[in-house]
Enzyme design. Structure first.
Site, PDB file in Angstrom:
ATOM      1  N   ARG A   1       0.835  -1.203   0.000  1.00 18.68           N
ATOM      2  CA  ARG A   1       0.000   0.000   0.000  1.00 18.68           C
ATOM      3  C   ARG A   1       0.870   1.254   0.000  1.00 18.68           C
ATOM      4  O   ARG A   1       1.816   1.359   0.774  1.00 18.68           O
ATOM      5  CB  ARG A   1      -0.913  -0.001   1.236  1.00 18.68           C
ATOM      6  CG  ARG A   1      -1.774  -1.248   1.253  1.00 18.68           C
ATOM      7  CD  ARG A   1      -2.772  -1.250   2.383  1.00 18.68           C
ATOM      8  NE  ARG A   1      -3.536  -2.501   2.321  1.00 18.68           N
ATOM      9  CZ  ARG A   1      -4.550  -2.809   3.116  1.00 18.68           C
ATOM     10  NH1 ARG A   1      -4.942  -1.958   4.047  1.00 18.68           N
ATOM     11  NH2 ARG A   1      -5.182  -3.954   2.970  1.00 18.68           N
TER      12      ARG A   1
ATOM     13  N   ARG B   1       1.496   1.239  10.293  1.00 17.01           N
ATOM     14  CA  ARG B   1       1.101   1.579   8.920  1.00 17.01           C
ATOM     15  C   ARG B   1       2.366   1.585   8.066  1.00 17.01           C
ATOM     16  O   ARG B   1       3.206   2.465   8.201  1.00 17.01           O
ATOM     17  CB  ARG B   1       0.428   2.962   8.889  1.00 17.01           C
ATOM     18  CG  ARG B   1      -0.357   3.242   7.626  1.00 17.01           C
ATOM     19  CD  ARG B   1      -1.052   4.594   7.694  1.00 17.01           C
ATOM     20  NE  ARG B   1      -2.109   4.650   8.679  1.00 17.01           N
ATOM     21  CZ  ARG B   1      -3.339   4.163   8.510  1.00 17.01           C
ATOM     22  NH1 ARG B   1      -3.655   3.593   7.384  1.00 17.01           N
ATOM     23  NH2 ARG B   1      -4.237   4.264   9.455  1.00 17.01           N
TER      24      ARG B   1
ATOM     25  N   GLU C   1      -7.388   0.164  14.902  1.00 22.24           N
ATOM     26  CA  GLU C   1      -7.881  -0.883  14.010  1.00 22.24           C
ATOM     27  C   GLU C   1      -6.901  -2.046  13.882  1.00 22.24           C
ATOM     28  O   GLU C   1      -5.713  -1.864  13.654  1.00 22.24           O
ATOM     29  CB  GLU C   1      -8.151  -0.302  12.619  1.00 22.24           C
ATOM     30  CG  GLU C   1      -8.638  -1.359  11.649  1.00 22.24           C
ATOM     31  CD  GLU C   1      -8.875  -0.819  10.243  1.00 22.24           C
ATOM     32  OE1 GLU C   1      -8.869   0.413  10.060  1.00 22.24           O
ATOM     33  OE2 GLU C   1      -9.044  -1.658   9.343  1.00 22.24           O
TER      34      GLU C   1
ATOM     35  N   SER D   1     -10.771  -6.061   9.891  1.00 19.34           N
ATOM     36  CA  SER D   1     -12.105  -5.650   9.488  1.00 19.34           C
ATOM     37  C   SER D   1     -12.712  -6.748   8.642  1.00 19.34           C
ATOM     38  O   SER D   1     -12.001  -7.581   8.074  1.00 19.34           O
ATOM     39  CB  SER D   1     -12.062  -4.340   8.712  1.00 19.34           C
ATOM     40  OG  SER D   1     -11.640  -4.553   7.399  1.00 19.34           O
TER      41      SER D   1
ATOM     42  N   ARG E   1       0.394  -5.417  12.254  1.00 21.57           N
ATOM     43  CA  ARG E   1      -0.384  -4.760  13.311  1.00 21.57           C
ATOM     44  C   ARG E   1      -0.561  -5.643  14.528  1.00 21.57           C
ATOM     45  O   ARG E   1      -0.576  -5.162  15.671  1.00 21.57           O
ATOM     46  CB  ARG E   1      -1.761  -4.379  12.771  1.00 21.57           C
ATOM     47  CG  ARG E   1      -1.672  -3.152  11.912  1.00 21.57           C
ATOM     48  CD  ARG E   1      -3.006  -2.580  11.610  1.00 21.57           C
ATOM     49  NE  ARG E   1      -2.793  -1.366  10.830  1.00 21.57           N
ATOM     50  CZ  ARG E   1      -3.750  -0.603  10.349  1.00 21.57           C
ATOM     51  NH1 ARG E   1      -5.022  -0.938  10.566  1.00 21.57           N
ATOM     52  NH2 ARG E   1      -3.471   0.473   9.671  1.00 21.57           N
TER      53      ARG E   1
END
Length: 414
Positions: free
Chosen positions: A254, A269, A341, A344, A382
Site C-alpha cells: 500500500r 502503517r 484498528e 475488518s 499490526r
RNA sequence: GGAAGGGUGGCCGAGUGGUUGAUGGCACCGGUCUUGAAAACCGGCAAGUUAAUAGCUUCGCAGGUUCGAAUCCUGUCCCUUCCGCCA
C-alpha cells in the site's frame, strides 16, 4: 457494480445510500444515458437482423446486384451506429463503476466518528510498551536499513519478531482451517480488471493506493481479497458447492498516500506487510449470517491471543464502495490510550461478484449473482504491534501468549 | 527471450467463407423397458440481453476484409512442446 435495473427501480434509495457514503453520483444522468443506450441498441439490432436476412437470401445461388447493394447499405449504416453504441456503453460502464454499493439499514449514518461500538472484550491494560522502541532496541526490527534499501516505511523483521510473525501465521492458519477455510497462497499482483472489479480505485485515479507495474496491466495487491475475488471470475458455481471459504496468505502493498494525521508509528502503517485473509463466496440469502460468523472467528482469534478489543459497526461515511456493511475490530492500545484498528470484515453482497461476473446456478437451474465477503484473519504487522504493547515488559522479556507457545517449543517468553 | 503448434458448448472433439449456435461422443436430466439397477432405445440439455419459447450477441480477446466470418488478414492474451536462461 450495481445492477442498472436495480438502480432504475430504486433510484431514490441508490441516491440516498451513495450520499451517505459520501459519493456524489448523478443517477438521473446515468439513467438518461441508459435510455439512449437502449434506443440505439434497438436500432443496431434491427439493422443486424436485416443484414442477417439479406445474407441468408444470398447463400447458395449467385446474388443479384440489387441484393448486394442492399447489403452494402446496411453495412455502412451499421458502421456508423456500432461505434456510437460502444462508446455509450463504455461511458455508462464508467459511470456505473462510480456508484457505490447500497448500505444495509443497520449501518450507522455519518462519518468515521459515528461508527458504533457493538461489543467489547477483555480488560484494558493501563500501561504498555511502545513497540517501535522496544523491538528496535532488542534488534528485532530495523526500519533504518529498510529505508536504506527500499525507502521510508519499509523494514526488516529479525529474530524474535520474525519468529513471532511466523508463530502468529501458524496460529491463524490453525484457526481458519478449523473453521473450514481452504488455505491458499495467491498471486501478489493482479490485472486492472480484478482490481477495479473488487471496487478499488483504478490506476487513473489520484486516490489509488496501489503500486502499479510500469508497462504492464498489473498492480501489486493491497490485500489477498483481490486475487481471491478474481479466483472465480467469469464462473458459474453450482448452488451445492456454496459456500466456498478460502483463506489467502499474501504480502500486501500500500502506498498509504493521504494518511497524514492518522496513527502511523512503526509497524502500524507500512508499505508492505503480510496478512491472512478470509474470503467467502455464498448464496445471497446467507451473506448476513456469514458476515456474523466471520466476525465471530475474528473475535475468537483475539480472545485466544488475549488482546482486549472492541467491535464497531462502521458508519456509512467510512465504508468503501463495495461494502454494504463492515465491522472493524479495534484493539485497546495501552500506549496511545485508545482503540486502534486491527482487522475488518465486510459484506460486499453482490457488488464485486457482479463486476467480475461470478454467479451461482440454483438447484432449479436459474442463475444469479452470488455474494462475497472478506475478513482479516490476522494482519501480521499490526498484530505484532498489539502484542508487544500488551505483552512486553519494559526493558525486559516479551511474554508469549499461551496459544503461541507451541510454536516456540513451549517457551513462555522471548 | 527464440522456434513450432494450439485455444470451439460442463468435458472430449468435428468443422477453412453462406440455415453451423455449431456434427458426433461423454456427462447430466426425463421417458420406455426392468422387481430394482445396468444395458439398449426415445427425448431434452450453453450463456448474455429482452416482457418474450421474437430478435440480437457470444467459437480466447480486440480490430480488419466481405453482401455474409468459428472459418480469411492483423494485433494481443493464454496454453503445450523444444531451445536458451534461471530459484
Amino acid at each position: 457494480m450495481l445492477d442498472i435495473n436495480f438502480i432504475r427501480n430504486h433510484q431514490s434509495l441508490v441516491e440516498k445510500s451513495s450520499h451517505e457514503k459520501g459519493y456524489s453520483v448523478n443517477i438521473s444522468d446515468l439513467l438518461m444515458l441508459d435510455d439512449r443506450r437502449k434506443a440505439l441498441l434497438q436500432t443496431v439490432e434491427s439493422l443486424r437482423r436485416e443484414r442477417n436476412e439479406v445474407a441468408g437470401q444470398m447463400k447458395g445461388g449467385k446474388p443479384s446486384p440489387e441484393l448486394i447493394a442492399k447489403g452494402k447499405a446496411i453495412k455502412e449504416e451499421l458502421a456508423k451506429k456500432e461505434p456510437e453504441l460502444s462508446s455509450i456503453e463504455q461511458e455508462l460502464s464508467d459511470m456505473l463503476q462510480q456508484v457505490p454499493n447500497i448500505i444495509f439499514e443497520d449501518v450507522p449514518l455519518g462519518g468515521e466518528e459515528c461508527s458504533v461500538e457493538i461489543s467489547n472484550w477483555g480488560k484494558k491494560r493501563e500501561v504498555g510498551v511502545d513497540h517501535l522502541d522496544y523491538a528496535t532496541q532488542r534488534g528485532w526490527l530495523d526500519f533504518e536499513r529498510g529505508a536504506k534499501v527500499a525507502g521510508a516505511k519499509f523494514y526488516y523483521l529479525k529474530d524474535g519478531l520474525a519468529l513471532l510473525e511466523n508463530a502468529l501465521l501458524q496460529f491463524g492458519l490453525k484457526k481458519v482451517t478449523e473453521h473450514g477455510f481452504h488455505y491458499m497462497t495467491v498471486p501478489d499482483m493482479v490485472s486492472s480488471r480484478i482490481l477495479e472489479g473488487c471496487g478499488f480505485n483504478p490506476r487513473s485515479s489520484k486516490q489509488s493506493d496501489e503500486y502499479y507495474i510500469e508497462g504492464e496491466d498489473l498492480a501489486m495487491i493491497a490485500t489477498a481479497e483481490m486475487p481471491l475475488t478474481g479466483y472465480h471470475m467469469d464462473e458459474i458455481i453450482d448452488e451445492k458447492e456454496l459456500p466456498l471459504c478460502y483463506a489467502g496468505y499474501s504480502a500486501c502493498f500500500r502506498k498509504e498516500a493521504g494518511t497524514y494525521g492518522k496513527y502511523t508509528r512503526g509497524l502500524f502503517r507500512v508499505h508492505q506487510f503480510n496478512k491472512l485473509e478470509m474470503y467467502v463466496f455464498c448464496l445471497p440469502e446467507d451473506s448476513k449470517k456469514t458476515h456474523e460468523q466471520i466476525r465471530e472467528i475474528e473475535e475468537e482469534i483475539w480472545q485466544e491471543i488475549g488482546i482486549p478489543y472492541r467491535v464497531i459497526n462502521i458508519a456509512a461515511g467510512d465504508l468503501g464502495a463495495p461494502a454494504a456493511k463492515k465491522y472493524d475490530i479495534e484493539y485497546w492500545s495501552p500506549v496511545n490510550q485508545k482503540y486502534q484498528e486491527l482487522t475488518s470484515c465486510s459484506n460486499c453482497t453482490d457488488f464485486q461478484a457482479r463486476s467480475l461476473n461470478i454467479r451461482v446456478r440454483r438447484e432449479n437451474g436459474s442463475i444469479e449473482t452470488l455474494h462475497t465477503l472478506n475478513g482479516t484473519a490476522i494482519s501480521l504487522a499490526r498484530t505484532m504491534v498489539a502484542l508487544i504493547e500488551n505483552y512486553a515488559e519494559p526493558e525486559g522479556k516479551l511474554k508469549i501468549p499461551s496459544v503461541l507457545q507451541p510454536y516456540f517449543g513451549g517457551a513462555t517468553e522471548l
